[in-house]
Structure formats: C-alpha cells, structure tokens
Motif scaffolding. Sequence first.
Motif, PDB file in Angstrom:
ATOM      1  N   ALA A 176       0.798  -1.231   0.000  1.00 36.36           N
ATOM      2  CA  ALA A 176       0.000   0.000   0.000  1.00 36.36           C
ATOM      3  C   ALA A 176       0.828   1.277   0.000  1.00 36.36           C
ATOM      4  O   ALA A 176       0.271   2.370   0.018  1.00 36.36           O
ATOM      5  CB  ALA A 176      -0.927  -0.003   1.222  1.00 36.36           C
ATOM      6  N   LEU A 200      -0.377  -1.165  -4.802  1.00 34.84           N
ATOM      7  CA  LEU A 200      -1.681  -0.509  -4.827  1.00 34.84           C
ATOM      8  C   LEU A 200      -1.635   0.579  -3.750  1.00 34.84           C
ATOM      9  O   LEU A 200      -1.994   0.334  -2.597  1.00 34.84           O
ATOM     10  CB  LEU A 200      -2.813  -1.492  -4.551  1.00 34.84           C
ATOM     11  CG  LEU A 200      -4.233  -0.884  -4.529  1.00 34.84           C
ATOM     12  CD1 LEU A 200      -4.631  -0.343  -5.901  1.00 34.84           C
ATOM     13  CD2 LEU A 200      -5.257  -1.897  -4.032  1.00 34.84           C
ATOM     14  N   TRP A 202      -2.372   3.135  -1.089  1.00 38.90           N
ATOM     15  CA  TRP A 202      -3.629   3.354  -0.364  1.00 38.90           C
ATOM     16  C   TRP A 202      -4.253   4.687  -0.734  1.00 38.90           C
ATOM     17  O   TRP A 202      -5.483   4.793  -0.831  1.00 38.90           O
ATOM     18  CB  TRP A 202      -3.381   3.287   1.151  1.00 38.90           C
ATOM     19  CG  TRP A 202      -2.685   4.496   1.711  1.00 38.90           C
ATOM     20  CD1 TRP A 202      -1.341   4.716   1.790  1.00 38.90           C
ATOM     21  CD2 TRP A 202      -3.305   5.675   2.232  1.00 38.90           C
ATOM     22  NE1 TRP A 202      -1.073   5.946   2.329  1.00 38.90           N
ATOM     23  CE2 TRP A 202      -2.270   6.561   2.618  1.00 38.90           C
ATOM     24  CE3 TRP A 202      -4.633   6.067   2.426  1.00 38.90           C
ATOM     25  CZ2 TRP A 202      -2.516   7.816   3.171  1.00 38.90           C
ATOM     26  CZ3 TRP A 202      -4.887   7.317   2.980  1.00 38.90           C
ATOM     27  CH2 TRP A 202      -3.838   8.177   3.340  1.00 38.90           C
ATOM     28  N   LEU A 205      -6.937   5.157  -3.503  1.00 39.07           N
ATOM     29  CA  LEU A 205      -8.312   4.742  -3.261  1.00 39.07           C
ATOM     30  C   LEU A 205      -9.145   5.837  -2.607  1.00 39.07           C
ATOM     31  O   LEU A 205     -10.358   5.696  -2.463  1.00 39.07           O
ATOM     32  CB  LEU A 205      -8.318   3.499  -2.366  1.00 39.07           C
ATOM     33  CG  LEU A 205      -7.514   2.311  -2.900  1.00 39.07           C
ATOM     34  CD1 LEU A 205      -7.337   1.266  -1.817  1.00 39.07           C
ATOM     35  CD2 LEU A 205      -8.167   1.719  -4.134  1.00 39.07           C
ATOM     36  N   ILE A 220     -13.038   2.739  -7.255  1.00 37.62           N
ATOM     37  CA  ILE A 220     -12.234   1.823  -6.448  1.00 37.62           C
ATOM     38  C   ILE A 220     -12.136   0.464  -7.130  1.00 37.62           C
ATOM     39  O   ILE A 220     -11.050  -0.111  -7.261  1.00 37.62           O
ATOM     40  CB  ILE A 220     -12.833   1.687  -5.038  1.00 37.62           C
ATOM     41  CG1 ILE A 220     -12.625   2.987  -4.247  1.00 37.62           C
ATOM     42  CG2 ILE A 220     -12.213   0.502  -4.293  1.00 37.62           C
ATOM     43  CD1 ILE A 220     -13.322   3.005  -2.897  1.00 37.62           C
ATOM     44  N   LEU A 224      -8.867  -1.726  -8.427  1.00 37.69           N
ATOM     45  CA  LEU A 224      -8.579  -3.082  -7.964  1.00 37.69           C
ATOM     46  C   LEU A 224      -8.465  -4.054  -9.134  1.00 37.69           C
ATOM     47  O   LEU A 224      -7.586  -4.919  -9.153  1.00 37.69           O
ATOM     48  CB  LEU A 224      -9.657  -3.559  -6.990  1.00 37.69           C
ATOM     49  CG  LEU A 224      -9.893  -2.693  -5.742  1.00 37.69           C
ATOM     50  CD1 LEU A 224     -10.810  -3.409  -4.757  1.00 37.69           C
ATOM     51  CD2 LEU A 224      -8.592  -2.314  -5.066  1.00 37.69           C
ATOM     52  N   CYS A 237      -2.697  -7.775   2.699  1.00 39.77           N
ATOM     53  CA  CYS A 237      -2.405  -6.347   2.678  1.00 39.77           C
ATOM     54  C   CYS A 237      -1.121  -6.079   3.460  1.00 39.77           C
ATOM     55  O   CYS A 237      -0.980  -6.519   4.607  1.00 39.77           O
ATOM     56  CB  CYS A 237      -3.555  -5.551   3.293  1.00 39.77           C
ATOM     57  SG  CYS A 237      -5.148  -5.836   2.490  1.00 39.77           S
ATOM     58  N   CYS A 239       2.528  -3.120   3.790  1.00 38.91           N
ATOM     59  CA  CYS A 239       3.028  -1.765   3.498  1.00 38.91           C
ATOM     60  C   CYS A 239       4.398  -1.644   4.135  1.00 38.91           C
ATOM     61  O   CYS A 239       5.235  -2.532   3.995  1.00 38.91           O
ATOM     62  CB  CYS A 239       2.046  -0.702   4.007  1.00 38.91           C
ATOM     63  SG  CYS A 239       1.694  -0.806   5.763  1.00 38.91           S
ATOM     64  N   ASN A 247      -5.795   0.599   5.913  1.00 37.47           N
ATOM     65  CA  ASN A 247      -6.759   1.225   5.009  1.00 37.47           C
ATOM     66  C   ASN A 247      -7.310   0.197   4.025  1.00 37.47           C
ATOM     67  O   ASN A 247      -8.525   0.090   3.832  1.00 37.47           O
ATOM     68  CB  ASN A 247      -6.082   2.385   4.269  1.00 37.47           C
ATOM     69  CG  ASN A 247      -6.974   3.059   3.251  1.00 37.47           C
ATOM     70  OD1 ASN A 247      -7.229   2.503   2.185  1.00 37.47           O
ATOM     71  ND2 ASN A 247      -7.449   4.238   3.557  1.00 37.47           N
ATOM     72  N   GLU A 248      -6.415  -0.582   3.427  1.00 36.63           N
ATOM     73  CA  GLU A 248      -6.834  -1.541   2.405  1.00 36.63           C
ATOM     74  C   GLU A 248      -7.467  -2.780   3.026  1.00 36.63           C
ATOM     75  O   GLU A 248      -8.405  -3.353   2.458  1.00 36.63           O
ATOM     76  CB  GLU A 248      -5.649  -1.882   1.506  1.00 36.63           C
ATOM     77  CG  GLU A 248      -5.187  -0.642   0.733  1.00 36.63           C
ATOM     78  CD  GLU A 248      -4.088  -0.891  -0.283  1.00 36.63           C
ATOM     79  OE1 GLU A 248      -3.647  -2.058  -0.434  1.00 36.63           O
ATOM     80  OE2 GLU A 248      -3.667   0.082  -0.924  1.00 36.63           O
ATOM     81  N   LEU A 251     -10.991  -1.869   3.751  1.00 41.02           N
ATOM     82  CA  LEU A 251     -11.728  -1.703   2.498  1.00 41.02           C
ATOM     83  C   LEU A 251     -12.088  -3.055   1.885  1.00 41.02           C
ATOM     84  O   LEU A 251     -13.242  -3.290   1.515  1.00 41.02           O
ATOM     85  CB  LEU A 251     -10.895  -0.870   1.521  1.00 41.02           C
ATOM     86  CG  LEU A 251     -11.572  -0.522   0.201  1.00 41.02           C
ATOM     87  CD1 LEU A 251     -11.189   0.884  -0.246  1.00 41.02           C
ATOM     88  CD2 LEU A 251     -11.180  -1.509  -0.900  1.00 41.02           C
ATOM     89  N   PHE A 252     -11.090  -3.943   1.794  1.00 44.40           N
ATOM     90  CA  PHE A 252     -11.351  -5.245   1.170  1.00 44.40           C
ATOM     91  C   PHE A 252     -12.286  -6.093   2.021  1.00 44.40           C
ATOM     92  O   PHE A 252     -13.224  -6.692   1.508  1.00 44.40           O
ATOM     93  CB  PHE A 252     -10.033  -6.003   0.944  1.00 44.40           C
ATOM     94  CG  PHE A 252      -9.291  -5.583  -0.291  1.00 44.40           C
ATOM     95  CD1 PHE A 252      -9.667  -6.067  -1.534  1.00 44.40           C
ATOM     96  CD2 PHE A 252      -8.232  -4.698  -0.224  1.00 44.40           C
ATOM     97  CE1 PHE A 252      -8.993  -5.683  -2.679  1.00 44.40           C
ATOM     98  CE2 PHE A 252      -7.545  -4.306  -1.358  1.00 44.40           C
ATOM     99  CZ  PHE A 252      -7.926  -4.797  -2.595  1.00 44.40           C
TER     100      PHE A 252
END
Length: 286
Positions: A176, A200, A202, A205, A220, A224, A237, A239, A247-248, A251-252
């Motif tokens: 992220a 990806l 963060w 998004l 979004i 993805l 996820c 980072c 964050n991800e 979200l997921f």
Amino acid sequence: MEPYGGGDGRVRWVTPEWLMENLEKVAIIDCQPNIHDYILEHIPGAVYLNEGLFREPRGIAPAMYIPWDAAESIFRQAGVENKPTVVYTGTGGFKGWGDGLEQTMVAYSLARFGHEEVLVLNGGLAEWKNAGGEVTKVFPEVRESEFSVKVQGDFYIEYPDFRRIKDDDDVLVLDARPPEVYEGQGPWIKPGHIPGAVNLPWASLMDDENKTLLKPEDEIRELLDSVGATPDKKIICSCGTGREATNEFLLFRWYLGYPDVKIYEGSFTEWTQIEDNPTVTGPNPY
C-alpha cells in the motif's frame, strides 16, 4: 443513509448526516494525531484516543501490536464499550498533522482486539464540518468500562505463514506504500518491495483532497481490477509498518466484503530485518 459495507458488519462506514441524526446513540473516538488538535475542536462527545498507543517493539520489529492485556487496559480506561463506536480523524487545525490513516489504524485496532461495532466516519472531521456538523472544546466525562479483549487472530498473518504462502498462485500480496518507495529506496535498510508484492497505493483509493474520504465505489473497483485484486484471490495487505495496510484491509474485508483478506502486520519493516530476505526494485512485483 444507514451504515454501509460488506463482510460480517464488524466495521462499517457512516456519513456525517447519519452521525448527526444518531449522536446520542453512539460512542465517538477522535484520533487526530495530536492532542492539541482535539483540544482545539472535536465532535461533541468524542473521546480522544491516539493510534500510537497500540504498537510497541517486539523482537526485531519496532512497531508491532501491543499484548491483549495492554489493549484491554487502554480500552477500559478510555471508556470503550462494545456498542456502535464512530472513529474519525482530521488534519489538525492547530498542529497541521495527519495523513488520514489514523482513522483506519484505530478502527482496525478496535476490530483486531474484539470490538464488534466499529463505524468509520467517511470523510472524517473535514466532511463533518462541511456538512454543518458542530464542533466543541468541551471534553466528555470518561468512565472506565469493562471491555473484554478478544484478539481476532484470523485478521492477520505472521511472518512464517506469510513467507510460506506469499507466492502461491491464489495469493495476491498488495503493497500500500507510495510508488516511489515501492520501486526505490525508502527509509528501510533495503530498497524496493517484497518479491511478488503488487503496488496498490492506499492514497489512490481515497479522494484527492481528503484522504479520509473514499473514492466512489466504481472508481475503487476499477483500480482493484487493474492490479488483479479480485474476490477469488487470497488478499494479503502489507506496506511499511502495517499502518497503510489497515486502510486496504478494512476496504477489502468490510467495505467490499472480500471473503479471504489478511494483513501482514510486520510488513516491509519486518521483512527487511531478516538478512537473507531479498527485495525487488522497480515497478514490477518480481
């Protein structure tokens, strides 16, 4: 609009308008990055809780989650109860700190340690004020609670299992972090990223101006799809220290309701402290 999201509903999102109509029915946590920003202005009834309380050194990693009993003590002292609890942050009006991730970091910490009704204020303090929400300098009286921590071990994956499965065909590791550190040298002892991790960021998004506000869902999903983050994959996820990944992960797992999502809390920091572990520079996963 009612609280919205997918998954098991442990974490959902709310609008400022919903919160205005339900202020008396929820608990509220302000996690602006500096106490002076909370002192300057906060949503009425909000209790201050700093994200930094939830991590400490462990082994070779400088920022891992605190033990369950330490978290339980913090939650109880802050009056946290297992009732609908709204979490928000902002770019502090006094210090000017904040990148928006405080909001997902604290929301994840609540869920990780067993809270069952976490509500993320989409857009944070900025959207609250834009919608005409009141702010105050008056602090609520905090009463100690009897919150019982239940660590949700299925939310995260630890290093041995991560290393074992990360290259499996049905696994997608997401990084992220911003592209410049994914591709090159950041503050870590090694450059680049974990082999196989797909970038990806963060922030991609989130709204361009407000990093606590999600982009529209169709935008979004387009992002993805562009990195192959489809619901049939096991999504991991990651980072730098596991913070951007919250964050991800939220979200997921709960915004989109993907069935198999985990967070590698040690992330690149832990990975690079193990001498034999390779890293990859440039824009490609391998």
